[in-house]
Design a protein around this motif. Structure first.
Motif, PDB file in Angstrom:
ATOM      1  N   ALA A 119       3.324   5.576  10.312  1.00  0.00           N
ATOM      2  CA  ALA A 119       2.285   6.031  12.383  1.00  0.00           C
ATOM      3  C   ALA A 119       2.956   7.113  12.374  1.00  0.00           C
ATOM      4  O   ALA A 119       2.963   7.877  13.650  1.00  0.00           O
ATOM      5  CB  ALA A 119       3.538   4.912  13.263  1.00  0.00           C
ATOM      6  N   ALA A 120       3.674   7.734  11.262  1.00  0.00           N
ATOM      7  CA  ALA A 120       3.975   9.409  11.861  1.00  0.00           C
ATOM      8  C   ALA A 120       3.240  10.483  11.640  1.00  0.00           C
ATOM      9  O   ALA A 120       3.515  11.629  10.967  1.00  0.00           O
ATOM     10  CB  ALA A 120       5.412   9.670  11.666  1.00  0.00           C
ATOM     11  N   GLY A 121       2.384   9.583  10.362  1.00  0.00           N
ATOM     12  CA  GLY A 121       1.576  10.459   9.634  1.00  0.00           C
ATOM     13  C   GLY A 121       1.412  10.718   8.611  1.00  0.00           C
ATOM     14  O   GLY A 121       0.467  11.801   7.532  1.00  0.00           O
ATOM     15  N   VAL A 122       2.701  10.214   7.867  1.00  0.00           N
ATOM     16  CA  VAL A 122       2.334   9.642   5.891  1.00  0.00           C
ATOM     17  C   VAL A 122       1.306   8.943   5.487  1.00  0.00           C
ATOM     18  O   VAL A 122       0.945   7.566   6.507  1.00  0.00           O
ATOM     19  CB  VAL A 122       3.881   9.348   5.669  1.00  0.00           C
ATOM     20  CG1 VAL A 122       4.245   8.793   4.649  1.00  0.00           C
ATOM     21  CG2 VAL A 122       4.911  10.344   6.361  1.00  0.00           C
ATOM     22  N   GLU A 123       0.868   9.403   4.104  1.00  0.00           N
ATOM     23  CA  GLU A 123      -0.401   9.070   3.806  1.00  0.00           C
ATOM     24  C   GLU A 123       1.261   8.072   2.578  1.00  0.00           C
ATOM     25  O   GLU A 123       1.617   8.448   1.952  1.00  0.00           O
ATOM     26  CB  GLU A 123      -0.750   9.802   2.435  1.00  0.00           C
ATOM     27  CG  GLU A 123      -2.140  10.735   3.464  1.00  0.00           C
ATOM     28  CD  GLU A 123      -2.267  11.585   2.942  1.00  0.00           C
ATOM     29  OE1 GLU A 123      -2.838  10.961   1.314  1.00  0.00           O
ATOM     30  OE2 GLU A 123      -2.703  12.547   2.774  1.00  0.00           O
ATOM     31  N   ALA A 124       0.557   6.352   2.569  1.00  0.00           N
ATOM     32  CA  ALA A 124       1.596   5.784   1.454  1.00  0.00           C
ATOM     33  C   ALA A 124       0.389   4.201   1.271  1.00  0.00           C
ATOM     34  O   ALA A 124      -0.104   3.948   2.034  1.00  0.00           O
ATOM     35  CB  ALA A 124       2.714   5.143   2.735  1.00  0.00           C
ATOM     36  N   HIS A 125       0.962   4.024   0.440  1.00  0.00           N
ATOM     37  CA  HIS A 125      -0.179   2.708  -0.131  1.00  0.00           C
ATOM     38  C   HIS A 125       0.480   2.158  -0.730  1.00  0.00           C
ATOM     39  O   HIS A 125       1.445   2.242  -2.323  1.00  0.00           O
ATOM     40  CB  HIS A 125      -1.379   3.771  -1.252  1.00  0.00           C
ATOM     41  CG  HIS A 125      -1.566   4.548  -0.383  1.00  0.00           C
ATOM     42  ND1 HIS A 125      -2.937   4.427   0.620  1.00  0.00           N
ATOM     43  CD2 HIS A 125      -1.847   5.830  -0.666  1.00  0.00           C
ATOM     44  CE1 HIS A 125      -3.795   5.940   0.847  1.00  0.00           C
ATOM     45  NE2 HIS A 125      -2.811   6.657   0.197  1.00  0.00           N
ATOM     46  N   GLU A 126      -0.135   1.290  -0.889  1.00  0.00           N
ATOM     47  CA  GLU A 126       1.328   0.016  -1.332  1.00  0.00           C
ATOM     48  C   GLU A 126       0.576  -0.441  -2.832  1.00  0.00           C
ATOM     49  O   GLU A 126      -0.920  -0.285  -2.789  1.00  0.00           O
ATOM     50  CB  GLU A 126       1.098  -1.464  -1.043  1.00  0.00           C
ATOM     51  CG  GLU A 126       2.478  -2.832  -1.024  1.00  0.00           C
ATOM     52  CD  GLU A 126       2.549  -3.885  -0.428  1.00  0.00           C
ATOM     53  OE1 GLU A 126       3.004  -4.363  -0.774  1.00  0.00           O
ATOM     54  OE2 GLU A 126       2.137  -3.413   1.106  1.00  0.00           O
ATOM     55  N   VAL A 127       1.323  -0.646  -3.633  1.00  0.00           N
ATOM     56  CA  VAL A 127       0.782  -0.628  -5.007  1.00  0.00           C
ATOM     57  C   VAL A 127       1.347  -2.133  -5.290  1.00  0.00           C
ATOM     58  O   VAL A 127       2.378  -2.473  -6.099  1.00  0.00           O
ATOM     59  CB  VAL A 127       1.137   0.471  -5.428  1.00  0.00           C
ATOM     60  CG1 VAL A 127       0.634   0.010  -7.203  1.00  0.00           C
ATOM     61  CG2 VAL A 127       0.916   2.051  -5.761  1.00  0.00           C
ATOM     62  N   PRO A 128       0.307  -3.298  -5.603  1.00  0.00           N
ATOM     63  CA  PRO A 128       1.403  -4.468  -6.582  1.00  0.00           C
ATOM     64  C   PRO A 128       1.703  -4.062  -7.315  1.00  0.00           C
ATOM     65  O   PRO A 128       1.140  -3.535  -8.456  1.00  0.00           O
ATOM     66  CB  PRO A 128      -0.376  -5.606  -6.297  1.00  0.00           C
ATOM     67  CG  PRO A 128      -1.020  -4.043  -6.244  1.00  0.00           C
ATOM     68  CD  PRO A 128      -0.558  -3.159  -5.875  1.00  0.00           C
ATOM     69  N   ALA A 129       2.713  -5.037  -8.132  1.00  0.00           N
ATOM     70  CA  ALA A 129       3.234  -4.656  -9.111  1.00  0.00           C
ATOM     71  C   ALA A 129       2.354  -4.954 -10.084  1.00  0.00           C
ATOM     72  O   ALA A 129       2.796  -3.722 -11.513  1.00  0.00           O
ATOM     73  CB  ALA A 129       4.032  -6.849  -8.890  1.00  0.00           C
ATOM     74  N   ASP A 130       1.419  -5.331 -10.201  1.00  0.00           N
ATOM     75  CA  ASP A 130       0.388  -5.448 -11.694  1.00  0.00           C
ATOM     76  C   ASP A 130      -0.302  -4.165 -11.344  1.00  0.00           C
ATOM     77  O   ASP A 130      -1.259  -4.121 -12.865  1.00  0.00           O
ATOM     78  CB  ASP A 130      -1.121  -6.853 -11.544  1.00  0.00           C
ATOM     79  CG  ASP A 130      -1.274  -6.888 -10.460  1.00  0.00           C
ATOM     80  OD1 ASP A 130      -0.917  -6.082  -9.396  1.00  0.00           O
ATOM     81  OD2 ASP A 130      -2.167  -7.779 -10.099  1.00  0.00           O
ATOM     82  N   ARG A 131      -0.324  -3.489 -10.928  1.00  0.00           N
ATOM     83  CA  ARG A 131      -0.871  -2.144 -10.696  1.00  0.00           C
ATOM     84  C   ARG A 131      -0.371  -0.774 -10.622  1.00  0.00           C
ATOM     85  O   ARG A 131      -0.620   0.101 -11.348  1.00  0.00           O
ATOM     86  CB  ARG A 131      -1.808  -2.054  -9.604  1.00  0.00           C
ATOM     87  CG  ARG A 131      -2.605  -3.077  -9.075  1.00  0.00           C
ATOM     88  CD  ARG A 131      -3.531  -3.301  -9.911  1.00  0.00           C
ATOM     89  NE  ARG A 131      -4.542  -1.971 -10.403  1.00  0.00           N
ATOM     90  CZ  ARG A 131      -5.507  -1.817  -9.784  1.00  0.00           C
ATOM     91  NH1 ARG A 131      -6.596  -2.410  -9.404  1.00  0.00           N
ATOM     92  NH2 ARG A 131      -6.166  -0.150  -9.737  1.00  0.00           N
ATOM     93  N   LEU A 132       0.980  -0.845 -11.119  1.00  0.00           N
ATOM     94  CA  LEU A 132       2.374  -0.231 -10.790  1.00  0.00           C
ATOM     95  C   LEU A 132       1.671   0.853 -12.548  1.00  0.00           C
ATOM     96  O   LEU A 132       2.371   1.991 -12.603  1.00  0.00           O
ATOM     97  CB  LEU A 132       3.373  -0.374 -10.724  1.00  0.00           C
ATOM     98  CG  LEU A 132       4.117  -0.825  -9.473  1.00  0.00           C
ATOM     99  CD1 LEU A 132       6.130  -1.890 -10.546  1.00  0.00           C
ATOM    100  CD2 LEU A 132       4.182  -0.056  -8.977  1.00  0.00           C
ATOM    101  N   ARG A 133       1.599  -0.144 -13.254  1.00  0.00           N
ATOM    102  CA  ARG A 133       1.189   0.636 -14.417  1.00  0.00           C
ATOM    103  C   ARG A 133       0.035   1.529 -14.902  1.00  0.00           C
ATOM    104  O   ARG A 133      -0.187   2.323 -15.198  1.00  0.00           O
ATOM    105  CB  ARG A 133       1.173  -0.193 -16.044  1.00  0.00           C
ATOM    106  CG  ARG A 133       2.428  -0.350 -16.249  1.00  0.00           C
ATOM    107  CD  ARG A 133       2.810  -1.287 -18.044  1.00  0.00           C
ATOM    108  NE  ARG A 133       4.426  -1.609 -17.629  1.00  0.00           N
ATOM    109  CZ  ARG A 133       4.821  -2.592 -18.765  1.00  0.00           C
ATOM    110  NH1 ARG A 133       4.005  -1.996 -19.866  1.00  0.00           N
ATOM    111  NH2 ARG A 133       5.862  -2.344 -19.048  1.00  0.00           N
TER     112      ARG A 133
END
Length: 393
Positions: A119-133
């Protein structure tokens, strides 16, 4: 030492900046761009204090929505602009950050934290457990997921400070300790005294980092800056790709915001262009005690290998410590001191000073010129601790 009074201060300087770390260098750089003539004075070498002991973190990922995040977002843009000024040796890397959660509770907390940041302008993308690697192939299995922050970056702070000072065209004076702040009969700043002579200017900028409280007292005012010690482990050079981002565990965010004086540790792992991996981060308030803490180093090694098991067989070549300039509300002091005319502060950034340096320098320069600031200065008012009895603890 007390301030020294002068009656008629002829000067060609617009400001004297005390402190040749990254914050003082940024103040000099942006003041120079505004056409101001400045001198930079430091009792030691360039980047000889907190800057030289820093990891070079340029983070938005660890800051919740609020004034510090606004400052960080401004600095993110300014660091990108500074790549046109800084040479490759400054090692600016827009590598991005990856914050990982060990369980679902931590992942839920990260999700709520990231929502406020977005909401303040940061780019943040959730990464599920099976995509961390996909992002970090050598991460430990079993993590619950995380968030990717593309705006996070890294720099070699000592080299960046040196090059900013060079680009500023300031009169840089390492090895000159300020023994007194000069004032006139009204108490307004008129320069500084060093063993090499007096430097006259209508403005003095306190960019002395962890020692900013001592400089403020020397100028006849008060700023409750205290040291918060941290250790870093440095590994032997490793092949590229073992650690691709700035990777840290979710509990690092809580440690940054904590007021505890006790030893706290959380894993922060990152590679460098030269090959060694840097492992942090610990925090504790023990004054200026530089004694090596085997417990702190043990915690760092344990946490790092829990994130990256491959580090378990890697040699640590050295460890070093530095002191973060801590203020009780975790916000820096930036701008004019309301109690001493002509005294400005640019200090108290704790562990974020390298990342926040460009925005701080720009804010100080615009204040010196009387121009509107790019972000609201009021949360960083150096006089905000007046009347707070617990602020010095």
């Amino acid at each position: 030492m007390p301030t020294r009074h002068v009656s008629h201060p002829p000067h060609a300087l617009d400001a004297v900046i005390i402190g040749a770390g990254i914050v003082g260098a940024a103040c000099a750089y942006y003041a120079g761009r505004c056409g101001l003539a400045v001198a930079v004075v430091d009792r030691g070498p360039v980047a000889g204090g907190t800057t030289g002991a820093g990891e070079g973190n340029l983070l938005v990922s660890d800051k919740g929505a609020g004034p510090e995040l606004d400052l960080a977002l401004l600095s993110t843009r300014l660091w990108r602009e500074l790549t046109e000024v800084l040479p490759p040796e400054a090692e600016y890397e827009p590598k991005g950050g990856l914050v990982v959660a060990s369980d679902e509770t931590a992942r839920t907390a990260l999700r709520a934290f990231a929502a406020g940041q977005r909401a303040a302008g940061v780019e943040a993308h959730e990464v599920p457990a099976d995509r961390l690697r996909d992002l970090e192939p050598h991460l430990a299995p079993g993590l619950a997921g995380g968030f990717h922050y593309p705006q996070d970056a890294q720099v070699q702070p000592a080299r960046a400070a040196a090059h900013l000072l060079r680009a500023s065209r300031a009169d840089v004076r390492p090895g000159e300790e300020v023994t007194a702040v000069l004032t006139d009969a009204r108490g307004a700043v008129r320069g500084v005294r060093t063993p090499h002579g007096d430097l006259h200017a209508p403005v003095v900028v306190n960019a002395t980092g962890t020692w900013a409280g001592q400089l403020a007292a020397r100028a006849g005012t008060r700023l409750p800056v205290r040291p918060r010690r941290g250790f870093v482990l440095v590994t032997e050079p490793l092949p590229p790709g073992l650690v691709r981002h700035k990777v840290y565990a979710a509990d690092y965010v809580a440690d940054v915001a904590s007021d505890s004086a006790a030893l706290q540790s959380s894993a922060v792992v990152e590679s460098t262009p030269a090959g060694p991996v840097l492992i942090g981060a610990t925090r504790e308030r023990v004054g200026f005690d530089r004694t090596l803490s085997t417990e702190a180093l043990r915690r760092l090694a344990t946490a790092a290998t829990a994130l990256f098991p491959a580090l378990g067989g890697v040699r640590a070549l050295r460890a070093y410590c530095g002191f973060r300039p801590y203020l009780p509300d975790h916000l820096p002091a930036i701008g004019p001191d309301p109690r001493v005319p002509g005294l400005y502060h640019a200090c108290g950034h704790e562990g974020a000073g390298i990342g926040l340096a460009p925005a701080t320098g720009l804010l100080v320069a615009t204040a010196l010129r009387g121009d509107p600031p790019p972000v609201d200065l009021r949360p960083f008012d150096p006089g905000r601790f007046d009347g707070q009895e617990g602020a010095d603890r």
